[in-house]
Scaffold this motif. Structure first.
Motif, mmCIF file in Angstrom:
data_model
loop_
_atom_site.group_PDB
_atom_site.id
_atom_site.type_symbol
_atom_site.label_atom_id
_atom_site.label_comp_id
_atom_site.label_asym_id
_atom_site.label_seq_id
_atom_site.Cartn_x
_atom_site.Cartn_y
_atom_site.Cartn_z
ATOM 1 N N LEU A 102 53.572 31.655 -82.001
ATOM 2 C CA LEU A 102 54.864 32.297 -80.659
ATOM 3 C C LEU A 102 52.764 32.450 -79.247
ATOM 4 O O LEU A 102 51.721 31.950 -79.880
ATOM 5 N N ILE A 103 53.393 31.590 -79.152
ATOM 6 C CA ILE A 103 52.622 31.361 -77.253
ATOM 7 C C ILE A 103 53.124 32.762 -76.307
ATOM 8 O O ILE A 103 53.635 32.663 -75.706
ATOM 9 N N ASP A 104 51.415 33.193 -75.782
ATOM 10 C CA ASP A 104 51.348 34.240 -75.328
ATOM 11 C C ASP A 104 51.246 33.112 -73.555
ATOM 12 O O ASP A 104 51.076 32.679 -72.926
ATOM 13 N N LYS A 105 52.411 33.759 -72.986
ATOM 14 C CA LYS A 105 52.652 33.361 -71.713
ATOM 15 C C LYS A 105 51.570 33.037 -70.324
ATOM 16 O O LYS A 105 51.621 32.957 -69.910
ATOM 17 N N HIS A 106 51.275 34.237 -70.261
ATOM 18 C CA HIS A 106 50.323 34.461 -69.364
ATOM 19 C C HIS A 106 49.457 33.445 -69.513
ATOM 20 O O HIS A 106 48.814 33.447 -68.684
ATOM 21 N N SER A 107 48.469 33.853 -70.761
ATOM 22 C CA SER A 107 47.493 32.363 -70.693
ATOM 23 C C SER A 107 48.074 31.698 -71.091
ATOM 24 O O SER A 107 47.243 30.593 -70.224
ATOM 25 N N LEU A 108 49.068 30.757 -71.220
ATOM 26 C CA LEU A 108 49.759 29.292 -71.111
ATOM 27 C C LEU A 108 49.582 29.578 -69.487
ATOM 28 O O LEU A 108 49.394 28.282 -69.020
ATOM 29 N N ASN A 109 50.380 30.093 -68.463
ATOM 30 C CA ASN A 109 50.168 29.833 -67.129
ATOM 31 C C ASN A 109 48.982 29.449 -66.941
ATOM 32 O O ASN A 109 48.795 28.606 -65.769
ATOM 33 N N ASN A 110 48.187 30.461 -67.261
ATOM 34 C CA ASN A 110 46.918 30.175 -66.918
ATOM 35 C C ASN A 110 46.055 29.059 -66.486
ATOM 36 O O ASN A 110 45.532 28.300 -65.413
ATOM 37 N N LYS A 111 46.240 28.444 -68.201
ATOM 38 C CA LYS A 111 45.829 27.154 -68.462
ATOM 39 C C LYS A 111 46.309 26.629 -67.219
ATOM 40 O O LYS A 111 45.465 25.559 -66.867
ATOM 41 N N LEU A 112 47.952 26.742 -67.156
ATOM 42 C CA LEU A 112 48.555 25.802 -66.408
ATOM 43 C C LEU A 112 47.958 24.725 -65.233
ATOM 44 O O LEU A 112 47.651 24.544 -64.617
ATOM 45 N N GLU A 113 47.932 26.623 -64.278
ATOM 46 C CA GLU A 113 47.197 27.143 -63.461
ATOM 47 C C GLU A 113 45.996 25.663 -63.335
ATOM 48 O O GLU A 113 45.488 25.131 -62.040
ATOM 49 N N ASN A 114 44.379 26.215 -63.750
ATOM 50 C CA ASN A 114 43.791 25.359 -63.990
ATOM 51 C C ASN A 114 43.764 24.269 -63.950
ATOM 52 O O ASN A 114 42.839 22.993 -63.909
ATOM 53 N N ILE A 115 44.825 23.608 -65.438
ATOM 54 C CA ILE A 115 44.546 22.182 -65.227
ATOM 55 C C ILE A 115 45.338 21.479 -63.934
ATOM 56 O O ILE A 115 45.203 20.410 -63.840
ATOM 57 N N ALA A 116 46.450 22.343 -62.920
ATOM 58 C CA ALA A 116 46.926 21.341 -62.272
ATOM 59 C C ALA A 116 45.676 21.013 -61.246
ATOM 60 O O ALA A 116 45.689 20.314 -60.226
ATOM 61 N N GLN A 117 44.703 22.862 -60.942
ATOM 62 C CA GLN A 117 43.423 22.197 -60.205
ATOM 63 C C GLN A 117 42.982 21.482 -60.493
ATOM 64 O O GLN A 117 42.337 20.736 -59.446
ATOM 65 N N LYS A 118 42.727 21.177 -61.764
ATOM 66 C CA LYS A 118 41.849 19.582 -62.046
ATOM 67 C C LYS A 118 42.740 18.710 -61.431
ATOM 68 O O LYS A 118 41.593 18.009 -61.723
ATOM 69 N N ILE A 119 43.455 18.465 -61.922
ATOM 70 C CA ILE A 119 43.950 17.168 -61.853
ATOM 71 C C ILE A 119 43.678 16.800 -59.944
ATOM 72 O O ILE A 119 44.054 16.067 -59.439
ATOM 73 N N LEU A 120 44.394 18.304 -58.993
ATOM 74 C CA LEU A 120 44.358 17.664 -57.613
ATOM 75 C C LEU A 120 43.181 17.708 -57.402
ATOM 76 O O LEU A 120 42.556 16.839 -56.280
ATOM 77 N N ASN A 121 41.507 17.791 -58.272
ATOM 78 C CA ASN A 121 40.625 17.772 -57.916
ATOM 79 C C ASN A 121 40.364 16.523 -58.055
ATOM 80 O O ASN A 121 40.254 15.145 -57.670
ATOM 81 N N LEU A 122 41.000 15.155 -58.925
ATOM 82 C CA LEU A 122 41.214 13.847 -58.986
ATOM 83 C C LEU A 122 41.187 13.375 -58.193
ATOM 84 O O LEU A 122 40.546 12.303 -57.757
ATOM 85 N N ILE A 123 42.927 14.028 -57.480
ATOM 86 C CA ILE A 123 43.075 12.765 -56.581
ATOM 87 C C ILE A 123 42.215 13.228 -55.233
ATOM 88 O O ILE A 123 42.125 11.985 -54.707
ATOM 89 N N GLU A 124 41.191 14.056 -55.067
ATOM 90 C CA GLU A 124 40.651 13.593 -53.838
ATOM 91 C C GLU A 124 39.574 13.694 -54.110
ATOM 92 O O GLU A 124 38.230 13.487 -53.023
ATOM 93 N N ASN A 125 38.808 13.093 -55.990
ATOM 94 C CA ASN A 125 37.116 13.007 -56.256
ATOM 95 C C ASN A 125 37.150 11.761 -56.747
ATOM 96 O O ASN A 125 36.082 11.439 -57.253
ATOM 97 N N GLU A 126 38.130 11.288 -57.504
ATOM 98 C CA GLU A 126 38.516 10.226 -57.772
ATOM 99 C C GLU A 126 38.766 8.123 -56.968
ATOM 100 O O GLU A 126 39.904 8.590 -56.532
#
Length: 175
Positions: A102-126
């Protein structure tokens, strides 16, 4: 040499991530881990798969880089056509398959938001024109940062369509 429109790329990524996360938020927690139909993933499993995939792409950016001997965007449209062709069934490699717990919805949403921010940072910095060595796309080979970011966008858009289908089936089951 061609220019990368970073604002357009970032805007596409932001819009795609926001739509995906909004679709997840729209699903009632009571059915988040419900299998909607035979041979389907649950909403939670789709989200976990996307998280594993996006995390792998972020890791690929820490690999060695090299100048490509081709245009930095040569495979972007091929990847787009491949992933947005919803008539073609695809099978993910096992290392990005979701688990069966079973997957915790709120925890997973937080992780997805964090990884999305990392990807946006890659766009800006790489330097997105460079190849990310060691990340092999089947039938193509190594991808540039630009192609990897587009891969993330189109892969996520494909799973938005999958979520919409699953959500529609869940709503029909509940009626």
């Amino acid at each position: 040499m061609q220019h990368i429109n970073l604002q357009e790329l970032k805007s596409n990524a932001i819009t795609t991530f926001e739509i995906f996360i909004q679709k997840l938020r729209s699903v009632d927690e009571a059915v988040f881990n419900t299998i909607p139909f035979k041979n389907s993933w649950t909403v939670g499993q789709v989200a976990e798969h996307v998280l594993k995939f996006q995390s792998g792409v972020v890791r690929a950016f820490s690999n060695k880089k090299a100048a490509p001997n081709r245009a930095f965007d040569q495979y972007a449209s091929i990847i787009k056509n491949m992933f947005l062709d919803f008539d073609t069934k695809m099978k993910s490699p096992e290392f990005v398959w979701p688990g069966n717990e079973l997957i915790d919805k709120h925890s997973l949403n937080n992780k997805l938001e964090n990884i999305a921010q990392k990807i946006l940072n890659l766009i800006e910095n790489e330097d997105l024109k460079l190849l990310c060595k060691g990340f092999m796309f089947p039938s193509i080979g190594e991808l540039t940062g630009f192609e990897l970011i587009n891969f993330v966008i189109y892969h996520t858009q494909r799973h938005i369509a999958q979520l919409e289908n699953i959500i529609a089936h869940l709503k029909n089951k509940m009626q």
